[in-house]
Design an enzyme around this catalytic site. Sequence first.
Site: not given
Lengths: 452, 452, 452, 452
Positions: C300, C377
Amino acid sequence: MPNSFFNELLQQLSERGRAMLGLARDAAARGDVAELSEHLLSGRGEASGVALAKAVLDTYANAPLATRLAFLTALAERFGADPQKVEEAIAAYHDKPGAATLHRLHTAAEARRQELMRRLNLAPGGTAALVRMREELIEHLPNRPDLRAVDADFVHLFSSWFNRGFLVLRPIDWTTPANILEKIIRYEAVHEIHDWDDLRRRLEPPDRRCFAFFHPQLVDEPLIFVEVALTAEIPGAIAPLLAKDRKPIAAEAATTAVFYSISNTQRGLGGVSFGNFLIKQVVDDLKRDLPNLKTFVTLSPVPGFAKWLERERGSEASQALDAEAKTVLAALDEEGWHEDPATAEKVRKVLLPAAAWYFLKAKTPNGRPVDPVARFHLGNGARLERLNFLGDTSAKGLGQAHGLMVNYLYALEDIEKNHEAFAGSGEVIAAAAVRKQLKGERASRTLVPVTD
Amino acid sequence: MPNSFFNELLQQLSERGRAMLGLARDAAARGDVAELSEHLLSGRGEASGVALAKAVLDTYANAPLATRLAFLTALAERFGADPQKVEEAIAAYHDKPGAATLHRLHTAAEARRQELMRRLNLAPGGTAALVRMREELIEHLPNRPDLRAVDADFVHLFSSWFNRGFLVLRPIDWTTPANILEKIIRYEAVHEIHDWDDLRRRLEPPDRRCFAFFHPQLVDEPLIFVEVALTAEIPGAIAPLLAKDRKPIAAEAATTAVFYSISNTQRGLGGVSFGNFLIKQVVDDLKRDLPNLKTFVTLSPVPGFAKWLERERGSEASQALDAEAKTVLAALDEEGWHEDPATAEKVRKVLLPAAAWYFLKAKTPNGRPVDPVARFHLGNGARLERLNFLGDTSAKGLGQAHGLMVNYLYALEDIEKNHEAFAGSGEVIAAAAVRKQLKGERASRTLVPVTD
Amino acid sequence: MPNSFFNELLQQLSERGRAMLGLARDAAARGDVAELSEHLLSGRGEASGVALAKAVLDTYANAPLATRLAFLTALAERFGADPQKVEEAIAAYHDKPGAATLHRLHTAAEARRQELMRRLNLAPGGTAALVRMREELIEHLPNRPDLRAVDADFVHLFSSWFNRGFLVLRPIDWTTPANILEKIIRYEAVHEIHDWDDLRRRLEPPDRRCFAFFHPQLVDEPLIFVEVALTAEIPGAIAPLLAKDRKPIAAEAATTAVFYSISNTQRGLGGVSFGNFLIKQVVDDLKRDLPNLKTFVTLSPVPGFAKWLERERGSEASQALDAEAKTVLAALDEEGWHEDPATAEKVRKVLLPAAAWYFLKAKTPNGRPVDPVARFHLGNGARLERLNFLGDTSAKGLGQAHGLMVNYLYALEDIEKNHEAFAGSGEVIAAAAVRKQLKGERASRTLVPVTD
Amino acid sequence: MPNSFFNELLQQLSERGRAMLGLARDAAARGDVAELSEHLLSGRGEASGVALAKAVLDTYANAPLATRLAFLTALAERFGADPQKVEEAIAAYHDKPGAATLHRLHTAAEARRQELMRRLNLAPGGTAALVRMREELIEHLPNRPDLRAVDADFVHLFSSWFNRGFLVLRPIDWTTPANILEKIIRYEAVHEIHDWDDLRRRLEPPDRRCFAFFHPQLVDEPLIFVEVALTAEIPGAIAPLLAKDRKPIAAEAATTAVFYSISNTQRGLGGVSFGNFLIKQVVDDLKRDLPNLKTFVTLSPVPGFAKWLERERGSEASQALDAEAKTVLAALDEEGWHEDPATAEKVRKVLLPAAAWYFLKAKTPNGRPVDPVARFHLGNGARLERLNFLGDTSAKGLGQAHGLMVNYLYALEDIEKNHEAFAGSGEVIAAAAVRKQLKGERASRTLVPVTD
């Protein structure tokens, strides 16, 4: 590398509990495709047929070139008919002529490779593998006339398997899966598709259509496809049809469907014709969906014209060109001639009559038009409708035909009649305007070779 | 009636602008199928092929019986090979034997009806129409041996068109369209399906499966289908499998897949075998989805047993039955014998050895087992696993086999070996328990005809 | 232009025999969307509902910007709740508190635009049109706080219509229709897809997957999609994953699924969350198909890091950076600093602890991590697994995070626990290695805001 | 039993690594649906939402009746709005009236069960489970008025989820999957379908059609369906339409589409109307496919007529029936009266005027026609076209309406006008022939309640 392949192959087979008997396994390990094929042919039942067929095709596909060619040669030499059986069958037929003995003779004279091919077709993906095998065979043919018999058997079987009754027509558009669209890009043979944006311009606008034939065994492979433009009139040039900035019209406003590109995709299916079925079914489908469509016409290249014209220009005995015409046509040798209006106009006056001669009077030894695209459309029952000077000024268009394009017209009510005339006497059906271009000639409608 | 049909047909053709030439139209109007066929065959191109093929098939389908039979006769008489061409081809071959002349001979000896059938297949629905045409032909065969050559050509082409590579396996379940399910009801040939509720009991429970082969050209027609029960052990009787009130088990709990019914649906495809492919692919698919399945077995009828036993009982020279056995078996003539436990037990002791003899030693003239179901499964490489006394006490089961059913076991690792043994020496592979039933015999594993 | 549109629209409506009553027609002709909407709302039945809803949406879509903004304003001002009815409902509730009066109050306080939106949704394509309408609304919001109430009603309805129960997960691959694939290209928000070849590299190799959520009413529109790489280990950099010449591995050989890009596609659905459902369902699907997969992890970006670090570097009171660290980080201001190994190594030693601080200790006013991707997340129950120095050295990666990338780990057995801890006390769950980067700190597992 | 269910459920959840926190697990183990629901509602994020929603619905479905009713009661009592928050929101609104405070008031007054239902809808199969839950709720309503508020919230959400924009129209025919067809058999509410053969007679002939609405979340469940007969004229009786031996006509030859049966299938969706959308879309689809269709009409039952007539016969104050009429109608009490032509004719003369009164003048307290089918079609904009004496002489038809059937005509160009008139003033639009039956009355076209 081959070893690991065979090992994996053998392991797979044994994993599936399909142990081949000893000899077949040895043949596979040695990469002996022909011997494997003998095992496949000799199987009395079909218990191991699928696995053996797969082994033959996989072994072939992974073998080096020399091995593959050796197998093609074996198909010709070892997998023909058995001469002794043929003689016996002839004797039996002579002894008692009739349906039964004829059938035996037919069977005896059939090359064993035909049954082999049918059995190879049992494997998953077998049809596609056989098409690729023939594709390879075709490349060898010019140097290997002994392989022609093998090729004839491929054509015979493919004609049966790819019978039009088994083909499925599908529209191709911007919602078609990408893996099929990329083949449209790759296989377009007439007017190259440069990239995905170019493709989209041929599929997505409301006045564009594309159709392809598919076969259930080759689901991701269009066999042949045609690109169609819907227009308000018969077009004389390709560039405006493909222009990036053109303005689309509404499909319902169109009166004319233009088939501007037809491409076969599978070299391995050469000689198995579907083109005429494609055009006729597309005409039917378009008429049903868009009843305003009245005219169905192609915009076609003239691939043989430049070469023919060059020959005529160099031939003192040319009936098509007189000295004056030859002088004018010398301009063709200057690059960019078509960009000068005066030159172009001079050329036009000579080139169009020459083109009329090319279509109407130039013949192959067996009395057919020399242009292959003309043979295709005229054989389908179309009519040569119009000659288009400078219809394609791309490098390709200038190179093969000095920019000439033509329209073939599919008038449904005349197709049958046209076809019969062409198939029978070789008559080239053409519009009056085309025939008039034959200057100095009595432009009779019937310009068959015999009467000239 | 026929007139209106022909009128409508002709109108349709002309509406579509597909005017047939004069002679073909006359033939259609007269219902002369053979002459129409000649037009179809003589067409040099394919411009009118689809329309003419449709005309032939429609005219045939709507013609009265006598006309249809006349056409089948014409196929035999008028559409064979051309004797003169055959002779010329033979001469050419003898003159210069080789691939080219052989190919010419093969082509010359091919009955013209083969090409005719290929062209008829161009019509929409052509394949189905040809299958129905052969279905009709088969009914005439017993009285008309002259039509056998036509039949052989049908089989030849169908074997190519219905090549396993072109078949698609589909599960049949309660979400399958009703028009296909009704065919499952209609075509079930082994254990009748009485109504939709009965059908649902065979499809919907978690421990039931059904699979069929389809062909892309006959989309609504299952060609062959197999019904499967998932069980915890090899079953010996059919009634519990089909009982209305039985308790289903979870599919994951099953160890055994039982093929309890296999039915062909198209009489017109008789002689084109797909059964062995079906079973093998179903085994593969089931194993993948349900890894707990270890045993793949049939529960099969024994259609020829009662008739064979009757012959043996009446034959003084019977090797299969001694006098004592014959006496016991007299009980079979009493209706309801199987419902009396004592009688049943006496019969069992004699009937099972007789059944073992029937499977292992009784042979057709060319050395094959006399039971057709046995020939099918043994030919596929299965093993005769178990004899089930009173496995099917329905009227049909008692009538054809005095209630006997058997299991054939498909052990994937042995299929190939079994098949080769059976195909080669005719050896019937059977479990030890079956062989032991041959009392008084040395139940050798190898009971090939030669040693009998 | 608008005139011809309205004329055509009106003609269509009348063609379909759905003549609207006089006033509605006038409103349509004037392009008065709000008045048309009143007609739609006032309809007692639904006889003309579909046609009127279509008229409102078409009129809106074809109106100029000012008219469209006027309609959005009208939604806020004219289509709120009726104050008088609200007062009456409050009085009734106070008079007799209970389910019935509460329901009346709830209904009275509902803005009328909610029912209007529900009725607009009746039109064909209504859902898509409303999503686009909100997309436009969102652009106005910064300058028009009075439209926030309208936005809240959109979110309320969209949350109901786009309930996860109505979403469908579909794999995206190279056989997906081109019109959907081009949206993947267009909408990819994390690592740009340059062209179709680039797209194909992300879809076609055996170790690549892509999944998207679709809604039945927006069939051609992926709502959100995730790109997945199957690998043998957790990757620390993006470039090798996207390299043109990388070697794919077999899917079965992979142990790790890497979610390296998640993109929402519909701005008009902002605030309606599906991302967490997507990841969890993709994890489930991948595990089922590829049982060898053990690790599910993201790669990410860290979009807020560079901006945060700049602030800290400029702040004398920074707790995250001491003077020495600031000196080292001055190197970041030189272009190309990361290409010099010595400089990069010096930076690494300071930057990673700073990043650990950024994730673990830097908080928004309401105690959440400042990084939006981290919030997403961690809120889903993932764990911050690893900091990857120079994981993305593209201009974008250097610009937003000095090249930093991170992995979030989805360990199914911990998701629930992690989520509850994060949702409850704001605890950031991180791997020990991340926590250790907080130099000089006792890297307790629990670094909740309270303890700072 | 419940124990094993919970064990299995819990095991599943833990297998999927989705361990619920302690309290939720306890609640599931106790079967405490309401407490589980509180857990679902209180979840700050959605990490465990799907699993918890599934647990609630599974626990509910497997609980005994008393537990289920207790949960429905809890929905009413525990999951309403929070009174304190409502009061605060009222105060805030009064303090500063505006969009923001109204929105807060609206939210505060919303029963918490609405959010609960939206979260339950996250579970796989959640929509179907909620529809079944409401089906059960509806059965309790007559005895449990306190549950009405719960019901209202179900209707509110279902109206949003089953918005016409989300429904899909599908033709139902003999190629429809059997699992859907069996539901057509089961749900047919107007003219019973006796078995599969009966069903086939309604689907397969060329002059029959059937259409159903489906919702993407209930894929195997038709929500409502209509059966259509294509005819040459408006039919007056049902028996000939359903006769086993009737002769079908070609679809293209039909001028009239008759909707002879409309059935809702989901009691749990009662109050969410799709019927009018269905009819209008079917009319559109039929017109497009069969342009020869000019008339769209129902053949409808009159379910309230016999009961109403009985009341009128017993009422001395009846305005609909005079003494003479009552005398004639006494014949209705004799079984088989309709089989005697003379009696039938006498009855006809009195019954049809009474029926005209029933439709045109008999009203519910709020001024609507008393017949529910009439309210439905007139509300859709249809016109009462014809009264059919003895249109349905089945036991059901005689029982509910003394055999009377009627046609409602859907004339597209009048639907809007008719609907507005009916919705506005309650005017019953009827053909002149119907109005004339009101004998002795001035049969004005406008028979609105006011004038009575």
